[in-house]
Design a protein around this motif. Structure first.
Motif, short mmCIF file in Angstrom:
data_model
loop_
_atom_site.label_atom_id
_atom_site.label_comp_id
_atom_site.label_asym_id
_atom_site.label_seq_id
_atom_site.Cartn_x
_atom_site.Cartn_y
_atom_site.Cartn_z
N UNK A 189 67.07 60.92 41.59
CA UNK A 189 68.12 60.84 40.50
C UNK A 189 67.90 61.58 39.33
N UNK A 190 68.61 62.66 38.96
CA UNK A 190 68.36 63.62 37.50
C UNK A 190 68.38 62.89 36.52
N UNK A 191 69.31 61.48 36.47
CA UNK A 191 69.21 60.99 35.32
C UNK A 191 67.97 60.33 34.69
N UNK A 192 67.08 60.34 35.69
CA UNK A 192 65.49 59.86 35.47
C UNK A 192 64.89 60.95 34.61
N UNK A 193 64.76 61.07 33.63
CA UNK A 193 63.96 62.14 32.78
C UNK A 193 62.37 61.68 32.74
N UNK A 194 61.54 62.34 33.22
CA UNK A 194 60.01 61.62 33.23
C UNK A 194 59.19 62.58 32.29
N UNK A 195 58.34 61.37 31.89
CA UNK A 195 56.98 62.15 31.09
C UNK A 195 55.85 61.64 31.81
N UNK A 196 54.90 62.39 31.77
CA UNK A 196 53.50 62.16 32.67
C UNK A 196 52.39 61.77 31.76
N UNK A 197 51.50 60.69 32.01
CA UNK A 197 50.51 60.74 31.12
C UNK A 197 49.64 59.33 31.74
N UNK A 198 48.90 58.79 30.90
CA UNK A 198 47.93 57.60 31.27
C UNK A 198 48.12 56.78 30.04
N UNK A 199 48.66 55.47 30.46
CA UNK A 199 48.69 54.56 29.39
C UNK A 199 47.35 54.07 28.95
N UNK A 200 46.91 53.96 27.63
CA UNK A 200 45.69 53.79 26.85
C UNK A 200 45.28 52.27 27.03
N UNK A 201 46.14 51.22 27.31
CA UNK A 201 45.61 50.06 27.34
C UNK A 201 45.08 49.56 28.84
N UNK A 202 44.01 50.62 29.37
CA UNK A 202 43.51 50.45 30.61
C UNK A 202 42.16 51.24 30.58
N UNK A 203 41.27 51.20 31.68
CA UNK A 203 40.35 52.03 31.61
C UNK A 203 40.72 53.49 31.46
N UNK A 204 39.99 54.36 30.94
CA UNK A 204 40.11 55.76 31.10
C UNK A 204 39.98 56.33 32.60
N UNK A 205 40.47 57.26 32.98
CA UNK A 205 40.10 57.86 34.34
C UNK A 205 39.08 58.49 34.35
N UNK A 206 38.31 58.56 35.46
CA UNK A 206 37.06 59.22 35.70
C UNK A 206 37.32 60.76 35.26
N UNK A 209 39.37 62.36 37.95
CA UNK A 209 40.70 61.93 37.80
C UNK A 209 41.52 62.59 36.46
N UNK A 210 40.60 62.75 35.48
CA UNK A 210 41.39 63.53 34.29
C UNK A 210 41.56 64.81 34.67
N UNK A 211 40.69 65.53 35.42
CA UNK A 211 41.01 66.90 35.71
C UNK A 211 42.31 66.96 36.80
N UNK A 212 42.43 66.09 37.70
CA UNK A 212 43.49 66.14 38.44
C UNK A 212 44.58 65.70 37.70
N UNK A 213 44.43 64.67 36.75
CA UNK A 213 45.84 64.55 36.01
C UNK A 213 46.17 65.98 35.06
N UNK A 214 45.18 66.69 34.75
CA UNK A 214 45.59 67.95 34.03
C UNK A 214 46.15 68.84 34.90
#
Length: 258
Positions: free
Chosen positions: A54-71, A74-79
Motif C-alpha cells: 500500500x503506497x500510502x504507507x511511507x516508511x522510515x527505517x531504523x532501530x528504536x533506542x529503548x532496547x539493546x543495541x544491535x550487535x 547486525x548494525x552493519x546489516x542494518x546500514x
C-alpha cells in the motif's frame, strides 16, 4: 474533517486484522498517509513489505533506542539495508537514546554506545539526504541536539517530545519539528509545549499501537484520533481549525517530501 497524515506510527506492530482495519478506514477519515517507523531490522523489512502492499504507507527505517543495541554484525546489516533501500524510505527512524530504559529499568546502562550508534545513523541520513525521526526526551534531548548541530543536520523530527524550556528554544531556533499525540487532550506538559512551539514546525502523530487515556481510554489507537489533536492545537493556539489542518498537513508533506 480535512486531510491529515499520521507522522509517526508503528504500523507493523499492530495485529494483521488491526492493520487491515486502519488501512480500510483511512479514506473515510481523510488520512492520506502514514509515516510507518521501524523498531528493528526485522521491523524495517516488515515495513518495506507493507509499503509495497500500500503506497500510502511511507516508511522510515531504523532501530528504536529503548532496547539493546544491535550487535556489530547486525548494525552493519542494518546500514547495508538503509543504503540499498534508500529509495523506498522517507526517513531514518526511529532512532535516539534510551531515556526510559535508563530511568525505569537499567540506570547503570552506558549511554556512550547508544550515542555512537545514533551519530552513525545521523551521518548516514545526511549522506543519503533523508530526515531523521528521533526518540529524544528530557535530559537526552540536548545530547541529540549536539549531534545534529555537529553534522549540520536540520531535517530532524522529534516525536512525542518532552523537555526543558532551554532545549525547546534551541530546537525552535534550529528549525526542528515536533509532533503531538492524542495525549495533548489531557497532559498539561504537552499543552504547554503546543502553546510555545511554532505551528510551522509542528506535525501530528499517534505513535500507535501505544494506547492513550482520557477520551481515548480502552480504544485501539487509530489515525482518526489525529482530528481531535488538530482541534486541540487550534484551541490552544487560538487559531482557526481549518488553518491548523492546512499548516500541519503542509508541514508533514514538505518535511517528508511527499
Amino acid at each position: 474533517m480535512k486531510p491529515i497524515m499520521d507522522a509517526h506510527i508503528h504500523l507493523d506492530m499492530y495485529k494483521q486484522k488491526e492493520q487491515e482495519t486502519i488501512l480500510q478506514e483511512m479514506e473515510s477519515y481523510k488520512v492520506e498517509a502514514l509515516i510507518a517507523v521501524s523498531y528493528s531490522l526485522l521491523s524495517c523489512k516488515r515495513n518495506l513489505e507493507l509499503h509495497k502492499m500500500d503506497p500510502r504507507i511511507k516508511v522510515a527505517y531504523g532501530h528504536h533506542p529503548e532496547q539493546d543495541l544491535p550487535s556489530r554484525k547486525n548494525q552493519e546489516e542494518l546500514e547495508r539495508f538503509l543504503l540499498s533501500n534508500s529509495g523506498t524510505m522517507v526517513a531514518i527512524g526511529e532512532i535516539g537514546l534510551p531515556y526510559y530504559n535508563m530511568q525505569k529499568t537499567n540506570p547503570s546502562l552506558s549511554l556512550d554506545p547508544y550515542v555512537h550508534f545514533l551519530e552513525r545513523m545521523i551521518v548516514i541520513a545526511s549522506q543519503i539526504k533523508k530526515p531523521v525521526v528521533l526518540h529524544a526526551v528530557y535530559d537526552h534531548a540536548p545530547i541529540v541536539c549536539d549531534l545534529l548541530e555537529k553534522h549540520n543536520s536540520k531535517q530532524a523530527h522529534f516525536h512525542w517530545f518532552k523537555g526543558d524550556a532551554k532545549t525547546v528554544e534551541r530546537m525552535i531556533e534550529n528549525g526542528y519539528h515536533v509532533s503531538f499525540t492524542p495525549d495533548c487532550l489531557y497532559e498539561p506538559e504537552i499543552q504547554e509545549l503546543i502553546q510555545r512551539y511554532p505551528i510551522e514546525q509542528m506535525m501530528v502523530e499517534t505513535d500507535g499501537p501505544w494506547g492513550f487515556k482520557g477520551p481515548f481510554a480502552n480504544q485501539m489507537t487509530h489515525p482518526k484520533m489525529i482530528h481531535a489533536v488538530i482541534e486541540q492545537i487550534a484551541t490552544l493556539k487560538k487559531l482557526p481549525v481549518d488553518d491548523v489542518y492546512q499548516q500541519i498537513y503542509l508541514n508533514t508533506k514538505m518535511f517528508y517530501a511527499l
